[in-house]
Design a protein around this motif. Structure first.
Motif, short mmCIF file in Angstrom:
data_model
loop_
_atom_site.label_atom_id
_atom_site.label_comp_id
_atom_site.label_asym_id
_atom_site.label_seq_id
_atom_site.Cartn_x
_atom_site.Cartn_y
_atom_site.Cartn_z
N ALA A 149 0.82 -1.22 0.00
CA ALA A 149 0.00 0.00 0.00
C ALA A 149 0.85 1.26 0.00
CB ALA A 149 -0.92 0.00 1.22
N VAL A 150 2.04 1.19 0.60
CA VAL A 150 2.90 2.37 0.71
C VAL A 150 3.13 3.02 -0.65
CG1 VAL A 150 5.28 3.09 1.17
CG2 VAL A 150 4.03 1.74 2.86
N GLY A 151 3.45 2.22 -1.65
CA GLY A 151 3.73 2.77 -2.98
C GLY A 151 2.54 3.52 -3.57
N HIS A 152 1.34 3.02 -3.34
CA HIS A 152 0.14 3.69 -3.88
C HIS A 152 -0.13 5.00 -3.14
CE1 HIS A 152 -0.70 0.29 -6.44
NE2 HIS A 152 -0.70 -0.54 -5.41
N PHE A 153 0.06 5.00 -1.83
CA PHE A 153 -0.11 6.25 -1.09
C PHE A 153 0.94 7.28 -1.51
CE2 PHE A 153 -2.35 3.72 2.38
CZ PHE A 153 -3.59 4.28 2.12
N GLN A 154 2.14 6.82 -1.81
CA GLN A 154 3.17 7.75 -2.27
C GLN A 154 2.81 8.33 -3.64
OE1 GLN A 154 6.52 5.05 -1.97
NE2 GLN A 154 7.21 5.96 -0.04
N THR A 155 2.21 7.52 -4.49
CA THR A 155 1.76 8.02 -5.79
C THR A 155 0.69 9.09 -5.62
OG1 THR A 155 2.23 5.89 -6.84
CG2 THR A 155 0.73 7.37 -8.01
N ILE A 156 -0.24 8.88 -4.69
CA ILE A 156 -1.27 9.88 -4.42
C ILE A 156 -0.64 11.19 -3.97
CG2 ILE A 156 -3.19 10.46 -2.88
CD1 ILE A 156 -3.85 7.44 -2.83
N LEU A 157 0.39 11.12 -3.14
CA LEU A 157 1.06 12.34 -2.68
C LEU A 157 1.78 13.05 -3.81
CD1 LEU A 157 2.45 11.40 0.84
CD2 LEU A 157 0.88 13.25 0.29
N ARG A 158 2.33 12.28 -4.75
CA ARG A 158 2.96 12.93 -5.91
C ARG A 158 1.92 13.67 -6.74
NH1 ARG A 158 6.33 8.29 -5.79
NH2 ARG A 158 5.03 7.15 -7.27
N LEU A 159 0.71 13.12 -6.81
CA LEU A 159 -0.37 13.76 -7.56
C LEU A 159 -0.96 14.95 -6.80
CD1 LEU A 159 -2.14 10.51 -8.82
CD2 LEU A 159 -0.80 12.10 -10.20
N GLU A 160 -0.97 14.86 -5.45
CA GLU A 160 -1.50 15.92 -4.59
C GLU A 160 -0.48 16.22 -3.50
OE1 GLU A 160 -5.20 14.57 -3.02
OE2 GLU A 160 -6.25 14.64 -4.94
N PRO A 161 0.58 16.97 -3.81
CA PRO A 161 1.69 17.17 -2.86
C PRO A 161 1.27 17.79 -1.54
CG PRO A 161 2.29 17.92 -5.06
CD PRO A 161 0.83 17.64 -5.10
N GLY A 162 0.21 18.57 -1.51
CA GLY A 162 -0.18 19.22 -0.27
C GLY A 162 -1.28 18.51 0.47
N GLY A 163 -1.56 17.26 0.13
CA GLY A 163 -2.68 16.53 0.73
C GLY A 163 -2.35 16.04 2.13
N VAL A 164 -2.96 16.67 3.15
CA VAL A 164 -2.70 16.29 4.54
C VAL A 164 -3.14 14.84 4.79
CG1 VAL A 164 -3.19 16.82 6.94
CG2 VAL A 164 -2.96 18.67 5.28
N ALA A 165 -4.32 14.49 4.32
CA ALA A 165 -4.81 13.13 4.52
C ALA A 165 -3.90 12.11 3.84
CB ALA A 165 -6.24 13.01 3.97
N GLY A 166 -3.31 12.50 2.73
CA GLY A 166 -2.39 11.60 2.04
C GLY A 166 -1.19 11.26 2.90
N TYR A 167 -0.62 12.26 3.58
CA TYR A 167 0.52 12.00 4.48
C TYR A 167 0.08 11.13 5.65
CZ TYR A 167 3.69 15.34 2.25
OH TYR A 167 4.53 15.97 1.37
N SER A 168 -1.10 11.40 6.18
CA SER A 168 -1.58 10.61 7.32
C SER A 168 -1.81 9.16 6.93
CB SER A 168 -2.87 11.24 7.85
OG SER A 168 -3.24 10.65 9.07
#
Length: 595
Positions: A54-73
């Motif tokens: 799952a880590v890789g997919h969450f990292q992809t989401i953060l690359r698409l939305e760099p400022g996403g607080v929920a993404g970091y959480s």
């Protein structure tokens, strides 16, 4: 929302994970940036016990939305479940820097700190969660569980800290620091230890604790072979000073003594040890060895000090003497001890080495499969060839990208490839490159009998025997040979280095930070000119490597240790002309791994 994703979510919510997963993946095959599918698949992977995926997919989401607080959480939660607690904490701090009122991040931070047994911080994080979201059931329940387990210790730490902070108090600030450290409040413990030292800079307990806390904060205790590292040198040196003061007051403090010596060893290995720090560390290491005659860290610090004084023969003698205290199994378990075991610099060893031709006769025969096409008429004899060597797994993983980078940056170059026990697919791949036309490719192979070999000997063979095969290719092509790691990428045309290699026999990438005899010549890119000196170096190197490959004790990084030891011996007896390139500033290649 696309119908397939809608169907996948419906199956997912009904508990049919097996049915939902392939639908999510099908959506991502068509649209890799579909954030809904990425998010839901990552959540499914966490729910089905696969957080590392799952880590890789969450990292992809953060690359698409760099400022996403929920993404970091969310990423932090997956990292924590995957056993990467420190990375999860750092991720949550980034989330809270973006939104200090994000309840989910405070809750996840509490869980992460609790997992790391940092109870004080976990309690504060759960409290902040409830302050932002009073009805957060998870935070309330976890805080109660934490209090049940840690309550008395948390209360005692707070009581002692409060007493020690009082201006007129006679309370022991070092005891308060230890109590705070025991509940994982490192920052408060460090502050209290410093307060104790302000009152008495010879306070043994405060110095020892401050030293440990500074080492933990510096990153020095997280250094692992093959992993990227970031070490704060000033913090480590401050820690060493505190630990030395602790040992000066209490010479029998084994913890402070060991931490001091280990900190010096780490500074050397990451290229940050000053001569003064290493000299004082070596003195402490000699004292420590009298009490702990099998302390490999202390022995390595002494070896580093002798090596830094360019007395490799003495370092070799000391390492051989120290080695006799251990069984072969013990050496195999100690990486640094294995490295020093392979250091031989004395004349008797070198003069007893068999000629490299005897080493070649004992190895599996080299099979020449593809000869490089001849160069254009008039091509200079100084035109270098590029050589790389690996096993079949490494070839399939890395060689295609290296060959493509060579074709792009060095069209028309001669490239020699040697593969140990290649598969039919690898042989077909090399046959394709033969007809590709962008490179003039040569190919050879060997099939050694490795049954009964330990894993460490097998991987060391792949890394080290390549230089014996390089000698055979050097002699066959009779042109300069550039040996490059298979997992490297070429950034510029390496043939431009021919001018810099004029008048030299060998060229090495050198790490000028003096990190040890097995780390100074990195061997990720070497040049051997077709001169008597180049041949002499590779011949002696092959004999040195062959000596260890023929025995039972052989360890990773033999190739790097062998280069340094052979160069040292030749410089003392039969000097060759060496061109040194800076490993940290070499623009021609990109290498895998941390610097």
């Amino acid at each position: 929302m696309e119908p397939a994703l809608d169907d996948a979510i419906r199956l997912h919510k009904s508990g049919n994970h097996a049915g939902a997963e392939p639908l999510y993946r099908a959506v991502l095959d068509r649209d890799p940036a579909n954030r809904g599918a990425l998010q839901m698949l990552a959540m499914l992977l966490v729910q089905t016990g696969r957080p590392a995926e799952a880590v890789g997919h969450f990292q992809t989401i953060l690359r698409l939305e760099p400022g996403g607080v929920a993404g970091y959480s969310n990423l932090a939660a997956a990292l924590r479940l995957a056993g990467q607690g420190a990375e999860a904490i750092a991720c949550l701090h980034r989330a809270l820097a973006l939104d200090p009122a994000h309840a989910a991040s405070w809750f996840n931070l509490g869980n992460g700190l609790k997992q790391l047994e940092k109870a004080a911080g976990a309690a504060r994080s759960y409290q902040r969660t409830l302050a932002v979201e009073p009805g957060h059931a998870g935070a309330a329940g976890n805080r109660k569980t934490l209090r049940d387990q840690w309550g008395p210790r948390l209360d005692e730490a707070e009581r002692q800290a409060t007493a020690a902070r009082h201006p007129s108090a006679d309370a022991d600030a070092s005891a308060a620091a230890e109590a705070l450290q025991a509940v994982g409040d490192a920052a408060a413990a460090e502050t209290m230890a410093r307060a104790a030292l302000d009152r008495d800079d010879r306070n043994h307990r405060a110095n020892r604790l401050l030293g440990r806390l500074l080492l933990e904060r510096s990153g020095a205790m997280d250094v692992r072979s093959g992993k990227p590292f970031a070490v704060n040198r000033s913090l480590v040196e401050e820690a060493i000073g505190a630990l030395r003061r602790a040992v000066a007051v209490r010479p029998d403090d084994d913890e402070a003594d060991w931490l001091h010596v280990a900190a010096v060893a780490t500074l050397v290995q990451v290229g940050m040890a000053s001569e003064a720090v290493l000299r004082d560390g070596a003195r402490a290491a000699w004292v420590r060895l009298r009490r702990h005659p099998k302390d490999t860290v202390a022995a390595s610090v002494i070896g580093f000090h002798v090596y830094r004084r360019d007395r490799l023969v003495l370092a070799s003698w000391l390492s051989q003497r120290f080695r006799r205290r251990f069984t072969a199994a013990e050496v195999a378990r100690e990486h640094e001890l294995g490295l020093w075991t392979m250091l031989r610099a004395d004349d008797a060893f070198f003069r007893a080495l068999p000629p490299v031709d005897a080493v070649l006769e004992s190895m599996a025969p080299l099979e020449w499969r593809i000869e490089p096409a001849p160069g254009p008429a008039g091509e200079p004899a100084t035109e270098p060839a590029v050589f790389f060597c690996c096993d079949d797994v490494y070839f399939r993983r890395f060689a295609p990208a290296l060959l493509e980078s060579l074709a792009e940056r060095m069209p028309g170059a001669t490239v020699a490839v040697h593969v140990v026990a290649p598969s039919p697919e690898t042989e077909q791949a090399m046959a394709h490159w033969r007809t590709d036309g962008r490179l003039r490719v040569g190919f050879s192979l060997d099939r050694p009998e490795m049954s009964g070999w330990a894993d460490v000997k097998r991987v060391t063979y792949y890394a080290s025997a390549r230089f014996i095969r390089a000698l055979q290719w050097l002699r066959r092509l009779d042109r300069p040979l550039m040996v490059i790691d298979t997992d490297a990428r070429v950034a510029q045309d390496l043939r431009a280095l021919s001018v810099e290699m004029a008048g030299h026999d060998v060229g090495f990438l050198v790490d000028g930070r003096r990190r040890g005899p097995s780390r100074e010549i990195t061997v990720c890119f070497n040049v051997y000119n077709n001169t008597p000196g180049g041949d002499r170096f590779l011949s002696l190197l092959g004999a040195y490597i062959g000596h260890f490959l023929a025995g039972a004790e052989v360890y990773w990084m033999l190739d790097q240790m062998a280069h340094y030891a052979v160069l040292d011996w030749l410089n003392r007896h039969e000097p060759i002309r060496v061109r040194r390139f800076d490993f940290l500033n070499f623009p021609y290649c990109h290498f895998v791994g941390a610097k």
